[in-house]
Design an enzyme around this catalytic site. Structure first.
Site, PDB file in Angstrom:
ATOM      1  N   CYS A   2       0.855  -1.179   0.000  1.00  0.00           N
ATOM      2  CA  CYS A   2       0.000   0.000   0.000  1.00  0.00           C
ATOM      3  C   CYS A   2       0.895   1.235   0.000  1.00  0.00           C
ATOM      4  CB  CYS A   2      -0.867   0.005   1.253  1.00  0.00           C
ATOM      5  SG  CYS A   2      -1.798  -1.508   1.440  1.00  0.00           S
ATOM      6  N   ARG A  31       1.096   2.171  -6.191  1.00  0.00           N
ATOM      7  CA  ARG A  31       1.370   1.041  -5.268  1.00  0.00           C
ATOM      8  C   ARG A  31       0.103   0.306  -4.856  1.00  0.00           C
ATOM      9  NH1 ARG A  31       6.327   1.334  -2.160  1.00  0.00           N
ATOM     10  NH2 ARG A  31       5.296   0.042  -0.624  1.00  0.00           N
ATOM     11  N   TRP A  79      -3.868  -1.553  -1.256  1.00  0.00           N
ATOM     12  CA  TRP A  79      -3.866  -2.715  -2.148  1.00  0.00           C
ATOM     13  C   TRP A  79      -4.316  -3.859  -1.246  1.00  0.00           C
ATOM     14  CZ3 TRP A  79      -3.516  -3.958  -7.150  1.00  0.00           C
ATOM     15  CH2 TRP A  79      -3.312  -5.285  -7.459  1.00  0.00           C
ATOM     16  N   ASN A 105       0.615  -0.958   6.052  1.00  0.00           N
ATOM     17  CA  ASN A 105       1.003  -1.692   4.841  1.00  0.00           C
ATOM     18  C   ASN A 105       1.601  -3.006   5.325  1.00  0.00           C
ATOM     19  OD1 ASN A 105       1.784  -2.502   2.293  1.00  0.00           O
ATOM     20  ND2 ASN A 105       3.749  -1.444   2.397  1.00  0.00           N
ATOM     21  N   GLY A 106       1.117  -4.139   4.779  1.00  0.00           N
ATOM     22  CA  GLY A 106       1.696  -5.426   5.166  1.00  0.00           C
ATOM     23  C   GLY A 106       0.612  -6.427   5.527  1.00  0.00           C
ATOM     24  N   GLU A 488       7.701 -19.646 -20.600  1.00  0.00           N
ATOM     25  CA  GLU A 488       7.589 -18.300 -20.032  1.00  0.00           C
ATOM     26  C   GLU A 488       8.758 -17.427 -20.488  1.00  0.00           C
ATOM     27  OE1 GLU A 488       5.547 -16.428 -18.854  1.00  0.00           O
ATOM     28  OE2 GLU A 488       6.624 -14.861 -17.801  1.00  0.00           O
ATOM     29  N   LYS A 492       8.241 -13.867 -22.491  1.00  0.00           N
ATOM     30  CA  LYS A 492       8.835 -12.598 -22.041  1.00  0.00           C
ATOM     31  C   LYS A 492       9.586 -11.924 -23.171  1.00  0.00           C
ATOM     32  CE  LYS A 492       7.077 -11.701 -18.574  1.00  0.00           C
ATOM     33  NZ  LYS A 492       6.026 -12.540 -18.911  1.00  0.00           N
ATOM     34  N   GLU A 495       7.134 -10.627 -25.828  1.00  0.00           N
ATOM     35  CA  GLU A 495       6.357  -9.475 -25.332  1.00  0.00           C
ATOM     36  C   GLU A 495       7.214  -8.216 -25.263  1.00  0.00           C
ATOM     37  OE1 GLU A 495       3.269 -10.107 -22.045  1.00  0.00           O
ATOM     38  OE2 GLU A 495       4.981 -11.317 -21.437  1.00  0.00           O
ATOM     39  N   HIS A 511      12.277 -34.415 -32.516  1.00  0.00           N
ATOM     40  CA  HIS A 511      11.028 -34.695 -33.258  1.00  0.00           C
ATOM     41  C   HIS A 511      10.673 -33.545 -34.194  1.00  0.00           C
ATOM     42  CE1 HIS A 511      10.467 -38.236 -30.775  1.00  0.00           C
ATOM     43  NE2 HIS A 511      10.844 -37.482 -29.763  1.00  0.00           N
ATOM     44  N   LYS A 614      -2.566  -4.720 -19.959  1.00  0.00           N
ATOM     45  CA  LYS A 614      -2.255  -5.400 -18.699  1.00  0.00           C
ATOM     46  C   LYS A 614      -3.325  -6.436 -18.367  1.00  0.00           C
ATOM     47  CE  LYS A 614      -0.032  -6.520 -15.084  1.00  0.00           C
ATOM     48  NZ  LYS A 614       1.133  -7.418 -15.292  1.00  0.00           N
TER      49      LYS A 614
HETATM   50  C1  AGP Z   1       2.089 -11.893 -19.100  1.00  0.00           C
HETATM   51  O1  AGP Z   1       3.391 -11.347 -19.258  1.00  0.00           O
HETATM   52  C2  AGP Z   1       1.137 -11.393 -20.142  1.00  0.00           C
HETATM   53  N1  AGP Z   1       0.997  -9.978 -20.025  1.00  0.00           N
HETATM   54  C3  AGP Z   1      -0.147 -12.165 -20.269  1.00  0.00           C
HETATM   55  O2  AGP Z   1       0.181 -13.412 -20.801  1.00  0.00           O
HETATM   56  C4  AGP Z   1      -0.951 -12.409 -18.967  1.00  0.00           C
HETATM   57  O3  AGP Z   1      -0.261 -13.320 -18.155  1.00  0.00           O
HETATM   58  C5  AGP Z   1      -2.293 -13.033 -19.360  1.00  0.00           C
HETATM   59  O4  AGP Z   1      -2.976 -12.101 -20.168  1.00  0.00           O
HETATM   60  C6  AGP Z   1      -3.153 -13.411 -18.164  1.00  0.00           C
HETATM   61  O5  AGP Z   1      -3.447 -12.250 -17.421  1.00  0.00           O
HETATM   62  P1  AGP Z   1      -4.074 -12.446 -15.950  1.00  0.00           P
HETATM   63  O6  AGP Z   1      -3.041 -13.181 -15.162  1.00  0.00           O
HETATM   64  O7  AGP Z   1      -4.352 -11.068 -15.451  1.00  0.00           O
HETATM   65  O8  AGP Z   1      -5.336 -13.269 -16.100  1.00  0.00           O
END
Ligand code: AGP
Length: 619
Positions: A2, A31, A79, A105-106, A488, A492, A495, A511, A614
């Site tokens: 927070c 935050r 938060w 906060n915590g 993952e 990254k 993205e 394969h 996001k």
């Molecule tokens: C993660 O780096 C991405 N921005 C994306 O794959 C994200 O994980 C996915 O859209 C799921 O989002 P959420 O965890 O908010 O459901």
């Protein structure tokens, strides 16, 4: 995670305290933003205002209902951890007949037992928060001490967990008292006024002169003085420094991007997600779990539904839960789930993983699962979001607000929550004895320090990334829990750096994908522990040899002391020795740093990558 701000100024009441609090909250809003509030000490006593939702809701309230002039005050953006984002759960929390206000906060791990103790003395509560419990505890200590500093010192000795606390009292209009443990608190030094904040962005608009506070210290600020004492009441001389960040950088905790800040936040995100999960007897207690133990014992299949990074956390969960609980686990992309007519019964546990809790693909999958009679458990980072509201139970991660679009700390917190779920099921169903649960929890609690060691070695990774900024394609190989880490790592890089990247199971190489290997092709390989599953390690070493023999540039993530990789690795990024199933918590970190550093070297916006949001709130 927070936002916290405190202020003491002239003994002549004015609007300055409220102005400083509002300015600080504006800079802290990143935050945490599900509610906000302020409290000010005035000659007429203590006044406060708090509202759920964005900070703008509080500002509208303050416009509609002006607070009288004051001399000191505290402010908070929340938060949520305990209790959803409502007006009642917003901070500050009042006690002592409205004469004392507290913000926090915590996470207070032992708030349930403290709440029972207070309730038995007749205290009534108006919120679901752990913070309000501390406010009443502080009020009771104040009655005895009649001194807010001493009352705070006595109170924090009763608390377990992580906290930054700020308090004001109507009887002491010229001071704000704060305390911290495992949660940040910094002091701002002004002329005829002083400040407190969860980080320097709380007061950087007013002063750059600051002091840091140590663990379990209590600070009392007045307009002209700052006193810090330790837990035993002995005076402490805090280290003074000048903040050399500008306001924009201060909001990111001194990092140039939220992405880098959040990579560095990961040890704390894992530690906070683990906080408060075990009772005094060491048994796991998941207090938001509203699915009965009988139902959980009857579960004969688990289906994880999620998207993107969250889905990869689900893949890690599959290995752990199947190994610990012997329950079959399927991992489904949420947007595929309901179109494949999944076989669901009342004995199916669907686990929906989501940072935002608002991903429409996952929401629709949750609704489908519940229509089919399955129980749904949400693993979510955002309190009060749609997915937990539409699920039967929730296990919140405590990564704090994740601002960068590409997920990092939420991913590690999701994996941590999945481990907790697996151990909880193993405990419930008798797959593991209490001593085994305690041992596994101890290994989990050791992970934040191991993650920190990988983060501390970031410069090696950044240097390699900068040298590779013109690469056009990168491959990622992993086996077992290293396979979702490879997926993952590739995501990254896609993205953040907008280059083609593909993760796949190392055993899949022969394969088909091995046709991609040519001279100089960069290949990351996540190597399992040589102390882990039987032949896994040897097989991955041979995979490295296969690609190296065809000209690949091998970038290897390997445990400290694993020398078998040395002859075949062009670069080695070391991770601490870690139990096989927990390795993703450390092996993904170099890949996060690599992607962020390479994108930065390309001059790209790592916090807001092109085409991405996001939270994907449309199907
Ligand atoms: C993660 O780096 C991405 N921005 C994306 O794959 C994200 O994980 C996915 O859209 C799921 O989002 P959420 O965890 O908010 O459901």
């Amino acid at each position: 995670m927070c936002g916290i701000v405190g202020y003491v100024g002239s003994a002549t009441p004015g609007q300055r305290p409220l102005e400083v609090l509002v300015e600080g909250l504006r800079r802290l809003e990143y935050r945490g933003y599900d509610s906000a509030g302020v409290a000010v000490v005035t000659p007429e006593g203590l006044v406060s205002a708090k509202k759920a939702g964005k900070l703008s809701n509080l500002l509208e309230e303050l416009d509609a209902r002006h607070l009288p002039a004051g001399t000191a005050g505290i402010g908070h953006t929340r938060w949520a951890t305990h209790g959803g984002p409502t007006d009642a759960n917003a901070h500050p929390h009042l006690a002592d007949g409205g004469r004392l206000a507290l913000i926090h906060n915590g996470i207070i791990e032992n708030f349930h037992s403290l709440k029972r103790e207070l309730a038995e003395t007749g205290v009534t509560f108006h919120s679901e928060t752990d913070t309000e419990v501390v406010a009443h505890l502080l009020a009771r200590a104040y009655d005895d001490a009649e001194n807010l500093t001493e009352a705070m010192r006595a109170t924090v000795t009763r608390l377990e967990g992580a906290f930054t606390l700020l308090a004001i009292h109507a009887d002491q209009p010229g001071e704000v008292v704060g305390a911290r443990r495992n949660s940040p608190l910094v002091i701002g030094l002004g002329v005829g006024e002083n400040f407190l904040g969860s980080d320097v962005s709380a007061f950087i608009a007013q002063t750059r002169e600051a002091m840091e506070m140590g663990q379990d210290q209590i600070v009392t600020i007045t307009a002209s003085e700052v006193h810090v004492i330790d837990a035993d009441g002995h005076a402490v001389e805090p280290k003074r420094y000048t903040v050399d960040w500008d306001a924009a950088v201060a909001v990111k905790g001194g990092f140039s991007t939220f992405m880098d800040k959040e990579i560095h936040d990961q040890p704390q995100a894992v530690a906070d997600t683990l906080l408060g999960r075990a009772g005094e007897d060491g048994r796991l207690e998941l207090d938001e779990m509203r699915i009965s133990e009988a139902v959980l014992r009857s579960v004969d299949k688990i289906i994880v539904i999620a998207c993107g990074t969250a889905a990869y956390a689900g893949h890690v969960a599959k290995y752990a839960i199947e190994h610990w609980c012997r329950i079959p686990v399927e991992v489904e992309l949420a947007h595929e789930f309901r179109y494949r007519d999944p076989v669901l019964t009342e004995k199916t546990l669907v686990v929906a993983i989501s940072q935002s809790g608002e991903t429409m693909d996952t929401i629709m999958a949750v609704r489908h699962a519940r229509e089919q009679g399955a129980k749904v458990l949400a693993i979510v980072n955002t309190h009060g979001s749609t997915i937990p509201r539409e699920s039967d139970a929730v296990l919140y991660t405590h990564a704090g607000p994740e601002v960068a679009v590409a997920s990092t700390k939420a991913f590690l917190a999701q994996i941590t929550a999945c481990y907790l779920l697996g151990l909880y099921l193993a405990q419930l169903r008798g797959n593991k004895f209490p001593d085994e649960i305690r041992e596994d929890l101890a290994q989990l609690h050791a992970m934040p320090e191991k993650i920190q060691r990988v983060v501390d070695n970031e410069e090696q990774v950044r240097a390699v990334a900068r040298s590779m900024k013109d690469e056009r394609t990168v491959l990622f190989l992993g086996r077992h829990v290293g396979f979702p880490v490879a997926l993952e790592g590739a995501l990254k890089l896609k993205e953040l750096a907008y280059i083609h990247a593909e993760g796949f199971a190392a055993g899949e190489l022969k394969h088909g994908p091995i046709a991609l290997i040519e001279e100089g092709q960069p290949v990351f390989v996540i190597v399992p522990s040589p102390r882990g599953r039987d032949a896994l390690h040897a097989k991955v070493i041979s995979n490295i040899q296969e690609v190296r023999a065809r000209g690949a540039r091998t970038l290897v993530i390997a445990e400290d002391g694993d020398d078998a990789v040395v002859p075949f690795a062009d670069e080695i990024f070391r991770i601490p020795q870690t139990p096989t199933l927990l390795a993703p918590l450390v092996s993904v970190v170099p890949l996060q740093i690599f992607a962020s550093a390479l994108a930065t070297a390309k001059g790209l916006d790592v916090d807001q990558p092109r085409n991405l949001a996001k939270s994907v709130t449309v199907e």
